[in-house]
Design an enzyme around this catalytic site. Sequence first.
Site, PDB file in Angstrom:
ATOM      1  N   LYS A 125       0.809  -1.233   0.000  1.00 15.21           N
ATOM      2  CA  LYS A 125       0.000   0.000   0.000  1.00 15.21           C
ATOM      3  C   LYS A 125       0.836   1.274   0.000  1.00 15.21           C
ATOM      4  O   LYS A 125       0.376   2.326  -0.409  1.00 15.21           O
ATOM      5  CB  LYS A 125      -0.865   0.048   1.276  1.00 15.21           C
ATOM      6  N   GLY A 206      -1.037 -16.620  13.167  1.00  8.93           N
ATOM      7  CA  GLY A 206      -0.514 -16.029  11.924  1.00  8.93           C
ATOM      8  C   GLY A 206      -1.451 -15.004  11.326  1.00  8.93           C
ATOM      9  O   GLY A 206      -1.290 -14.591  10.170  1.00  8.93           O
ATOM     10  N   GLU A 209       0.501  -9.590  12.400  1.00  5.84           N
ATOM     11  CA  GLU A 209       1.938  -9.492  12.160  1.00  5.84           C
ATOM     12  C   GLU A 209       2.672  -9.480  13.503  1.00  5.84           C
ATOM     13  O   GLU A 209       2.093  -9.060  14.513  1.00  5.84           O
ATOM     14  CB  GLU A 209       2.251  -8.151  11.489  1.00  5.84           C
ATOM     15  N   ASP A 220      -3.820   0.857   8.938  1.00  5.60           N
ATOM     16  CA  ASP A 220      -4.093  -0.014   7.782  1.00  5.60           C
ATOM     17  C   ASP A 220      -5.481   0.329   7.212  1.00  5.60           C
ATOM     18  O   ASP A 220      -5.643   0.495   5.997  1.00  5.60           O
ATOM     19  CB  ASP A 220      -4.040  -1.484   8.233  1.00  5.60           C
ATOM     20  N   LYS A 224      -6.381   2.082   3.511  1.00  3.46           N
ATOM     21  CA  LYS A 224      -7.312   1.478   2.543  1.00  3.46           C
ATOM     22  C   LYS A 224      -8.450   2.427   2.213  1.00  3.46           C
ATOM     23  O   LYS A 224      -8.830   2.570   1.040  1.00  3.46           O
ATOM     24  CB  LYS A 224      -7.854   0.162   3.101  1.00  3.46           C
TER      25      LYS A 224
HETATM   26  N1  NAP Z   1      -0.047 -10.983   4.001  1.00  2.91           N
HETATM   27  C1  NAP Z   1      -1.222 -10.671   3.427  1.00  2.91           C
HETATM   28  O1  NAP Z   1      -2.174 -11.458   3.421  1.00  2.91           O
HETATM   29  C2  NAP Z   1      -1.376  -9.344   2.720  1.00  2.91           C
HETATM   30  C3  NAP Z   1      -2.653  -8.919   2.307  1.00  2.91           C
HETATM   31  C4  NAP Z   1      -2.784  -7.724   1.564  1.00  2.91           C
HETATM   32  C5  NAP Z   1      -1.656  -6.960   1.293  1.00  2.91           C
HETATM   33  N2  NAP Z   1      -0.432  -7.376   1.763  1.00  2.91           N
HETATM   34  C6  NAP Z   1       0.752  -6.552   1.446  1.00  2.91           C
HETATM   35  O2  NAP Z   1       1.589  -7.335   0.595  1.00  2.91           O
HETATM   36  C7  NAP Z   1       2.953  -7.006   0.833  1.00  2.91           C
HETATM   37  C8  NAP Z   1       3.741  -8.286   1.089  1.00  2.91           C
HETATM   38  O3  NAP Z   1       3.239  -8.923   2.255  1.00  2.91           O
HETATM   39  P1  NAP Z   1       3.938 -10.251   2.805  1.00  2.91           P
HETATM   40  O4  NAP Z   1       3.061 -10.765   3.877  1.00  2.91           O
HETATM   41  O5  NAP Z   1       4.293 -11.155   1.663  1.00  2.91           O
HETATM   42  O6  NAP Z   1       5.292  -9.662   3.419  1.00  2.91           O
HETATM   43  P2  NAP Z   1       6.629 -10.454   3.772  1.00  2.91           P
HETATM   44  O7  NAP Z   1       6.333 -11.894   4.005  1.00  2.91           O
HETATM   45  O8  NAP Z   1       7.316  -9.669   4.828  1.00  2.91           O
HETATM   46  O9  NAP Z   1       7.501 -10.378   2.422  1.00  2.91           O
HETATM   47  C9  NAP Z   1       8.093  -9.213   1.972  1.00  2.91           C
HETATM   48  C10 NAP Z   1       9.095  -9.562   0.889  1.00  2.91           C
HETATM   49  O10 NAP Z   1       9.613  -8.338   0.364  1.00  2.91           O
HETATM   50  C11 NAP Z   1      11.027  -8.474   0.243  1.00  2.91           C
HETATM   51  N3  NAP Z   1      11.686  -7.182   0.285  1.00  2.91           N
HETATM   52  C12 NAP Z   1      11.885  -6.357   1.352  1.00  2.91           C
HETATM   53  N4  NAP Z   1      12.554  -5.252   0.956  1.00  2.91           N
HETATM   54  C13 NAP Z   1      12.770  -5.390  -0.380  1.00  2.91           C
HETATM   55  C14 NAP Z   1      13.415  -4.613  -1.351  1.00  2.91           C
HETATM   56  N5  NAP Z   1      13.984  -3.448  -1.052  1.00  2.91           N
HETATM   57  N6  NAP Z   1      13.471  -5.088  -2.618  1.00  2.91           N
HETATM   58  C15 NAP Z   1      12.917  -6.278  -2.966  1.00  2.91           C
HETATM   59  N7  NAP Z   1      12.292  -7.064  -2.081  1.00  2.91           N
HETATM   60  C16 NAP Z   1      12.216  -6.628  -0.803  1.00  2.91           C
HETATM   61  C17 NAP Z   1      11.425  -9.376   1.386  1.00  2.91           C
HETATM   62  O11 NAP Z   1      12.683  -9.931   1.067  1.00  2.91           O
HETATM   63  P3  NAP Z   1      13.693 -10.491   2.181  1.00  2.91           P
HETATM   64  O12 NAP Z   1      13.105 -11.791   2.587  1.00  2.91           O
HETATM   65  O13 NAP Z   1      14.967 -10.552   1.457  1.00  2.91           O
HETATM   66  O14 NAP Z   1      13.670  -9.470   3.300  1.00  2.91           O
HETATM   67  C18 NAP Z   1      10.299 -10.390   1.351  1.00  2.91           C
HETATM   68  O15 NAP Z   1      10.588 -11.372   0.387  1.00  2.91           O
HETATM   69  C19 NAP Z   1       2.962  -6.021   2.021  1.00  2.91           C
HETATM   70  O16 NAP Z   1       3.109  -4.726   1.528  1.00  2.91           O
HETATM   71  C20 NAP Z   1       1.599  -6.218   2.662  1.00  2.91           C
HETATM   72  O17 NAP Z   1       1.123  -5.024   3.285  1.00  2.91           O
HETATM   73  C21 NAP Z   1      -0.268  -8.528   2.448  1.00  2.91           C
END
Ligand code: NAP
Length: 338
Positions: A125, A206, A209, A220, A224
């Site tokens: 976001k 889970g 966060e 959040d 939105k």
């Molecule tokens: N989880 C959900 O259900 C959900 C729902 C809606 C929206 N979202 C949004 O979706 C996004 C991802 O969520 P997530 O749960 O997958 O987060 P996550 O598990 O923390 O994964 C984030 C990923 O981004 C990578 N990253 C961090 N800094 C970076 C950079 N500078 N360049 C490239 N990659 C980078 C991390 O790599 P490393 O492992 O190397 O640190 C990791 O692979 C967030 O913005 C979240 O708000 C999530």
Amino acid sequence: MDTPNVLLTGFGNVGRAFVRLMHEKRELCRKTYDLDLRLRGVFKTNGGLFAGEDSDLFGIEELSSSDCLAHSAWKTGLRCKDLFSQLKPGVLVECTPTNIHTGEPGLSYIRKALEAGWHIAAASKGALVVDFKNLKEMAKKAGVCLKYSAATAAALPTLDVGLYSLAGTEILGIEGILTGTANYILSRMEHGISFQDALKEAQARGIAEPDPSLDIDGWDTASKILLISNSVAGTDFELKDIPCEGIRNLTPADILAAREEGKSLKLVGWVIREVGSMRAEVRVAAIDQAHPLGRLAGTQKGITFYTDTMGQVTVAGGKSDPRGTAATLLKDIINIFR
Ligand SMILES: NC(=O)c1ccc[n+]([C@@H]2O[C@H](COP(=O)([O-])OP(=O)(O)OC[C@H]3O[C@@H](n4cnc5c(N)ncnc54)[C@H](OP(=O)(O)O)[C@@H]3O)[C@@H](O)[C@H]2O)c1
């Protein structure tokens, strides 16, 4: 058959679920939508994997079940920003962490991608919250789509309803329960559990966060409602315009007092039309259990639009997990290439 190149930034919960889903839905996308997505690159913080235009994926099946660090093609230091111009423009799938103050790292990725003529499907976001107007203009100028359903309550269709189903109406107001984690905690508190215990339970399952502050302090929801309102109601909100209250200080006694009046306490994002202007806020409200949003339990989300000509329209449900978010990214991509 369209064969768009896909670059993926972020390979965490959502990024990984997206790769898995791309693999799982490949035949369906080919058959039903004439769409054969070609994953050309995956990037994490310190590097990534990149395939040239002519080489196929790095074994999408293998990738979807592993961490790309272990992949033989992993290159430390490889940066996505340098690679947009090396491929025919396709779609950037942005899944890096959300930072609502700087928008980074997604903001730099999205700007670079738009400059190079790539479509965007974003789950993060931050970039949109920080630089909404400018990114919309950049996309328009480049003639590409900027999609962010996954950043606006994901599997709950908020933007699709507001932009397509309610086209031609005037939006008089919006109210939304948009953060599954906060709704889960409030639902558990209805069973007499304290805020702290409900939060711990959500983290253990889970749902919340490790740092749950964005969800429980209301930011959040504020992010939105900002994106939804600016997209469908023609507002120009910035985060600083949205007074925000969270659920940290609520007690089970507050919840029970509301229940005794036939109401449920919910964390709600509001957009309210006033004479000559619109106002947005996030606050805890006692919602009548007869209201469609008052019945939402657990991680369920929902949104009600108030319109001049179509009346009150509510949508509710949708999975609140990485797979549901990945499916929302795929939906946006399918709709880009339809
Ligand atoms: N989880 C959900 O259900 C959900 C729902 C809606 C929206 N979202 C949004 O979706 C996004 C991802 O969520 P997530 O749960 O997958 O987060 P996550 O598990 O923390 O994964 C984030 C990923 O981004 C990578 N990253 C961090 N800094 C970076 C950079 N500078 N360049 C490239 N990659 C980078 C991390 O790599 P490393 O492992 O190397 O640190 C990791 O692979 C967030 O913005 C979240 O708000 C999530």
